[in-house]
Write an enzyme that holds these catalytic residues in place. Structure first.
Site, PDB file in Angstrom:
ATOM      1  N   HIS A  90      19.769  54.988 -29.518  1.00 42.12           N
ATOM      2  CA  HIS A  90      19.406  57.079 -30.499  1.00 42.12           C
ATOM      3  C   HIS A  90      20.847  58.012 -29.363  1.00 42.12           C
ATOM      4  O   HIS A  90      21.220  57.680 -28.462  1.00 42.12           O
ATOM      5  CB  HIS A  90      18.380  56.886 -30.088  1.00 42.12           C
ATOM      6  CG  HIS A  90      17.040  56.741 -30.669  1.00 42.12           C
ATOM      7  ND1 HIS A  90      16.120  57.352 -30.069  1.00 42.12           N
ATOM      8  CD2 HIS A  90      17.439  56.028 -31.365  1.00 42.12           C
ATOM      9  CE1 HIS A  90      14.930  56.368 -30.691  1.00 42.12           C
ATOM     10  NE2 HIS A  90      16.106  56.203 -32.213  1.00 42.12           N
ATOM     11  N   PRO A 137       5.649  62.615 -21.295  1.00 41.99           N
ATOM     12  CA  PRO A 137       7.777  62.659 -20.019  1.00 41.99           C
ATOM     13  C   PRO A 137       6.877  61.893 -18.137  1.00 41.99           C
ATOM     14  O   PRO A 137       7.451  60.841 -18.167  1.00 41.99           O
ATOM     15  CB  PRO A 137       7.813  63.916 -20.411  1.00 41.99           C
ATOM     16  CG  PRO A 137       6.433  64.307 -21.845  1.00 41.99           C
ATOM     17  CD  PRO A 137       5.155  63.483 -21.484  1.00 41.99           C
ATOM     18  N   TYR A 188       9.383  65.517 -29.388  1.00 41.26           N
ATOM     19  CA  TYR A 188       9.011  66.124 -28.268  1.00 41.26           C
ATOM     20  C   TYR A 188       8.393  67.254 -28.838  1.00 41.26           C
ATOM     21  O   TYR A 188       9.315  68.438 -28.632  1.00 41.26           O
ATOM     22  CB  TYR A 188       9.485  66.051 -26.715  1.00 41.26           C
ATOM     23  CG  TYR A 188      10.015  65.176 -26.148  1.00 41.26           C
ATOM     24  CD1 TYR A 188       8.652  64.311 -25.070  1.00 41.26           C
ATOM     25  CD2 TYR A 188      10.792  63.857 -26.026  1.00 41.26           C
ATOM     26  CE1 TYR A 188       9.200  63.473 -24.227  1.00 41.26           C
ATOM     27  CE2 TYR A 188      11.266  62.987 -25.740  1.00 41.26           C
ATOM     28  CZ  TYR A 188      10.830  62.718 -25.044  1.00 41.26           C
ATOM     29  OH  TYR A 188      10.796  61.371 -24.293  1.00 41.26           O
ATOM     30  N   LYS A 197       9.634  57.634 -17.622  1.00 45.49           N
ATOM     31  CA  LYS A 197      10.359  56.708 -16.702  1.00 45.49           C
ATOM     32  C   LYS A 197       9.809  55.391 -15.686  1.00 45.49           C
ATOM     33  O   LYS A 197      10.708  54.709 -14.805  1.00 45.49           O
ATOM     34  CB  LYS A 197      11.077  58.217 -15.817  1.00 45.49           C
ATOM     35  CG  LYS A 197      11.866  59.309 -16.130  1.00 45.49           C
ATOM     36  CD  LYS A 197      13.418  58.138 -16.431  1.00 45.49           C
ATOM     37  CE  LYS A 197      14.070  59.353 -16.907  1.00 45.49           C
ATOM     38  NZ  LYS A 197      15.136  58.904 -17.863  1.00 45.49           N
ATOM     39  N   TYR A 245      17.780  62.434 -18.405  1.00 51.49           N
ATOM     40  CA  TYR A 245      17.256  62.076 -19.721  1.00 51.49           C
ATOM     41  C   TYR A 245      17.987  60.592 -19.627  1.00 51.49           C
ATOM     42  O   TYR A 245      17.197  59.554 -19.732  1.00 51.49           O
ATOM     43  CB  TYR A 245      17.292  62.178 -20.535  1.00 51.49           C
ATOM     44  CG  TYR A 245      15.702  62.022 -22.086  1.00 51.49           C
ATOM     45  CD1 TYR A 245      14.339  62.245 -22.197  1.00 51.49           C
ATOM     46  CD2 TYR A 245      15.936  60.801 -22.541  1.00 51.49           C
ATOM     47  CE1 TYR A 245      13.254  62.144 -22.522  1.00 51.49           C
ATOM     48  CE2 TYR A 245      14.802  60.452 -23.081  1.00 51.49           C
ATOM     49  CZ  TYR A 245      14.057  60.708 -23.363  1.00 51.49           C
ATOM     50  OH  TYR A 245      12.859  60.309 -24.452  1.00 51.49           O
TER      51      TYR A 245
HETATM   52  C1  LIG Z   1       0.706  53.251 -22.968  1.00 49.41           C
HETATM   53  C2  LIG Z   1       2.447  53.336 -21.142  1.00 49.41           C
HETATM   54  C3  LIG Z   1       3.880  53.443 -22.210  1.00 49.41           C
HETATM   55  C4  LIG Z   1       4.812  53.936 -21.018  1.00 49.41           C
HETATM   56  N1  LIG Z   1       5.830  54.358 -21.340  1.00 49.41           N
HETATM   57  C5  LIG Z   1       7.129  53.916 -20.687  1.00 49.41           C
HETATM   58  C6  LIG Z   1       8.661  54.184 -21.494  1.00 49.41           C
HETATM   59  O1  LIG Z   1       8.693  55.227 -22.377  1.00 49.41           O
HETATM   60  N2  LIG Z   1       9.163  54.540 -20.400  1.00 49.41           N
HETATM   61  C7  LIG Z   1       9.137  54.023 -19.009  1.00 49.41           C
HETATM   62  O2  LIG Z   1      10.124  54.380 -19.046  1.00 49.41           O
HETATM   63  N3  LIG Z   1       8.690  53.463 -18.611  1.00 49.41           N
HETATM   64  C8  LIG Z   1       6.750  54.165 -19.724  1.00 49.41           C
HETATM   65  N4  LIG Z   1       5.718  53.610 -18.942  1.00 49.41           N
HETATM   66  C9  LIG Z   1       5.722  53.029 -17.940  1.00 49.41           C
HETATM   67  C10 LIG Z   1       5.914  51.927 -17.658  1.00 49.41           C
HETATM   68  O3  LIG Z   1       4.993  51.044 -18.197  1.00 49.41           O
HETATM   69  C11 LIG Z   1       5.578  51.402 -16.461  1.00 49.41           C
HETATM   70  O4  LIG Z   1       6.560  51.677 -15.097  1.00 49.41           O
HETATM   71  C12 LIG Z   1       6.391  49.910 -16.293  1.00 49.41           C
HETATM   72  O5  LIG Z   1       5.516  48.589 -16.600  1.00 49.41           O
HETATM   73  C13 LIG Z   1       6.505  49.543 -14.272  1.00 49.41           C
HETATM   74  O6  LIG Z   1       6.249  47.780 -14.306  1.00 49.41           O
HETATM   75  P1  LIG Z   1       5.853  47.473 -12.600  1.00 49.41           P
HETATM   76  O7  LIG Z   1       6.842  46.067 -13.532  1.00 49.41           O
HETATM   77  O8  LIG Z   1       6.275  48.370 -11.570  1.00 49.41           O
HETATM   78  O9  LIG Z   1       4.753  47.079 -12.949  1.00 49.41           O
HETATM   79  P2  LIG Z   1       3.446  46.657 -14.451  1.00 49.41           P
HETATM   80  O10 LIG Z   1       4.157  46.430 -15.324  1.00 49.41           O
HETATM   81  O11 LIG Z   1       1.901  47.405 -14.062  1.00 49.41           O
HETATM   82  O12 LIG Z   1       3.584  45.047 -13.451  1.00 49.41           O
HETATM   83  C14 LIG Z   1       3.111  44.551 -13.127  1.00 49.41           C
HETATM   84  C15 LIG Z   1       2.088  42.681 -12.831  1.00 49.41           C
HETATM   85  O13 LIG Z   1       1.477  42.659 -11.329  1.00 49.41           O
HETATM   86  C16 LIG Z   1       0.259  42.199 -12.499  1.00 49.41           C
HETATM   87  N5  LIG Z   1      -0.665  42.216 -11.859  1.00 49.41           N
HETATM   88  C17 LIG Z   1      -1.858  43.642 -10.781  1.00 49.41           C
HETATM   89  N6  LIG Z   1      -3.053  43.389 -10.179  1.00 49.41           N
HETATM   90  C18 LIG Z   1      -2.419  41.523  -9.560  1.00 49.41           C
HETATM   91  C19 LIG Z   1      -2.989  40.575  -8.808  1.00 49.41           C
HETATM   92  N7  LIG Z   1      -3.656  41.000  -7.934  1.00 49.41           N
HETATM   93  N8  LIG Z   1      -2.342  39.946  -8.928  1.00 49.41           N
HETATM   94  C20 LIG Z   1      -1.446  39.405  -9.424  1.00 49.41           C
HETATM   95  N9  LIG Z   1      -0.837  39.700  -9.965  1.00 49.41           N
HETATM   96  C21 LIG Z   1      -1.104  41.138 -10.654  1.00 49.41           C
HETATM   97  C22 LIG Z   1      -0.043  42.859 -13.452  1.00 49.41           C
HETATM   98  O14 LIG Z   1      -0.873  41.967 -14.463  1.00 49.41           O
HETATM   99  C23 LIG Z   1       0.922  43.105 -14.571  1.00 49.41           C
HETATM  100  O15 LIG Z   1       1.350  42.019 -15.670  1.00 49.41           O
HETATM  101  C24 LIG Z   1       4.753  53.602 -19.936  1.00 49.41           C
HETATM  102  C25 LIG Z   1       3.551  53.265 -19.575  1.00 49.41           C
HETATM  103  C26 LIG Z   1       2.057  53.012 -20.240  1.00 49.41           C
HETATM  104  C27 LIG Z   1       1.051  52.241 -19.765  1.00 49.41           C
END
Ligand SMILES: Cc1cc2nc3c(=O)[nH]c(=O)nc-3n(C[C@H](O)[C@H](O)[C@H](O)COP(=O)(O)OP(=O)(O)OC[C@H]3O[C@@H](n4cnc5c(N)ncnc54)[C@H](O)[C@@H]3O)c2cc1C
Length: 354
Positions: free
Chosen positions: A75, A256, A202, A260, A348
């Protein structure tokens, strides 16, 4: 009890944990990823989908670009829609960069595959995980298949998300929390329907925020502002379609505030993997010591941007007519001033890492 030993024990197989493990492997550093959910669960969990240029560059540079290049959507900007008009912000023209739409669970699949192909260890389906010795001799304990496990390591990568066990394990006085609770939430809708607009929209409407987005050429992702205590029974299909229609083509992909999240996770582990590999290569600890301050500097700018987008695009309960007019004026300014558009575009498409 099964006793394992690795250099870096990583809790969580989300984007942060898996990318950290992948980057460390490329630096010749061993890790074990420990995940509470099953593989199919993490590979099917629908979440983010908007990748900054820096995230895409990193994936390509580290051998994760094949499917991304074949299947992602490029995009050049987004639309801002308010008061019945739609305005295009051309990020490519403003910053020379675009954004890439590629679902988070596809990133996860690519990372899991890359780690397993390289002989990496990801232990799925674990329970009762606990960590100890954070300041002296790090240890991760958990259960899997009815057996107790213990992983000794030099470092623990706490990548288990906001509700995980690692955050609360940071010793008292070290963890400082800065919090803003927004008075709304988002109803996310995943529709098996071809996107009706080529780029994200948006939208600020009288009933609040709506975001239209997509995850692939056949899957549309929509978000609507709702109350934090919203009962899903208040949103029968008819109401959703009515809202979407009334909002024009708009619905909402990712709040929004959250858009991120995945990119921040990837940015964090890029900095962390460099610091850990520097430690193993030259016993230097300065990059490790500077990890938080390095990431926080960028994080606060991203936090500010998410807050600003959220404040500008949502209806607030406390909002009066003055606020409403001010928000519309801000949107009007934003869509008519090249300087304002460039500022939005720069944030962005993603701020530089360091
Ligand atoms: C609906 C939705 C839409 C989103 N849209 C966007 C977007 O468009 N762009 C963007 O950049 N971000 C977006 N986000 C945010 C993004 O998905 C998260 O910021 C991202 O997943 C963070 O990555 P992470 O690896 O830190 O955590 P997570 O993806 O939450 O991974 C954490 C992992 O740890 C595991 N875990 C938790 N507790 C334990 C435990 N006690 N023992 C072992 N494993 C455990 C979980 O199962 C999970 O697999 C969105 C979030 C949601 C919910």
């Amino acid at each position: 009890m099964k006793k394992l030993r690795t250099q870096v024990g990583i809790v969580g197989a989300g984007p942060a944990g898996l990318m950290l493990s992948h980057l460390l492997h490329l630096e010749g550093i061993e890790s074990i990823v420990i995940e509470a959910q099953g593989r199919s669960h993490v590979e099917g969990r629908v979440r983010a989908g908007v990748l900054e240029q820096g995230t895409v560059d990193l994936m390509r540079r580290t051998g994760l670009g094949d499917r991304l290049d074949r299947e992602s959507l490029l995009h050049n900007g987004v639309y801002l829609s308010f008061e019945g008009n739609r305005h295009h912000l051309d990020f490519r023209e403003l910053t020379g960069k675009g954004i890439t739409v590629y679902a988070q669970h596809e990133v996860i699949k690519d990372l899991v595959r890359a780690r397993l192909d390289a002989g990496g260890q990801i232990l799925f389906d674990t329970t009762e995980l606990a960590i100890s010795g954070v300041e002296s001799s790090p240890l991760i304990r958990f259960h899997r298949d009815g057996e107790e496990y213990e992983v000794r390591c030099d470092f623990i990568g706490g990548c288990d998300g906001f509700h995980g066990v690692c955050r609360p394990s940071i010793p008292e006085g070290v963890l400082r929390v800065f919090e803003r609770t927004y008075p709304f939430a988002w109803l996310g809708i995943l529709a098996e329907a071809a996107p009706s607009s080529e780029e994200l929209i948006y939208t600020y409407t009288d009933r609040g925020f709506a975001l239209f987005s997509m995850r692939s050429p056949t899957v549309t992702r929509l978000y609507l502002q709702c109350s934090p205590n919203e009962d899903i029974r208040n949103w029968p299909d008819d109401r959703i379609w009515k809202e979407l229609f009334l909002a024009g083509d708009a619905a909402h992909i990712v709040p929004p505030t959250g858009a991120k999240g995945m990119n921040l996770a990837i940015a964090d582990v890029t900095v962390l993997s460099r610091a850990i590999s520097d430690f193993y290569r030259s016993s230097r600890e300065d990059l490790l010591a500077a990890y938080s301050s390095t990431c926080l500097r960028r994080l606060w700018k991203v936090q500010r941007f998410s807050w600003w987008m959220t404040a500008m695009l949502h209806r607030w309960d406390s909002q009066n007519e003055f606020d409403h007019r001010r928000q519309l004026a801000e949107l009007d300014y934003l869509t008519s001033s090249r300087a304002a558009m460039t500022s939005l575009a720069e944030n962005y498409v993603g701020l530089p890492l360091e």
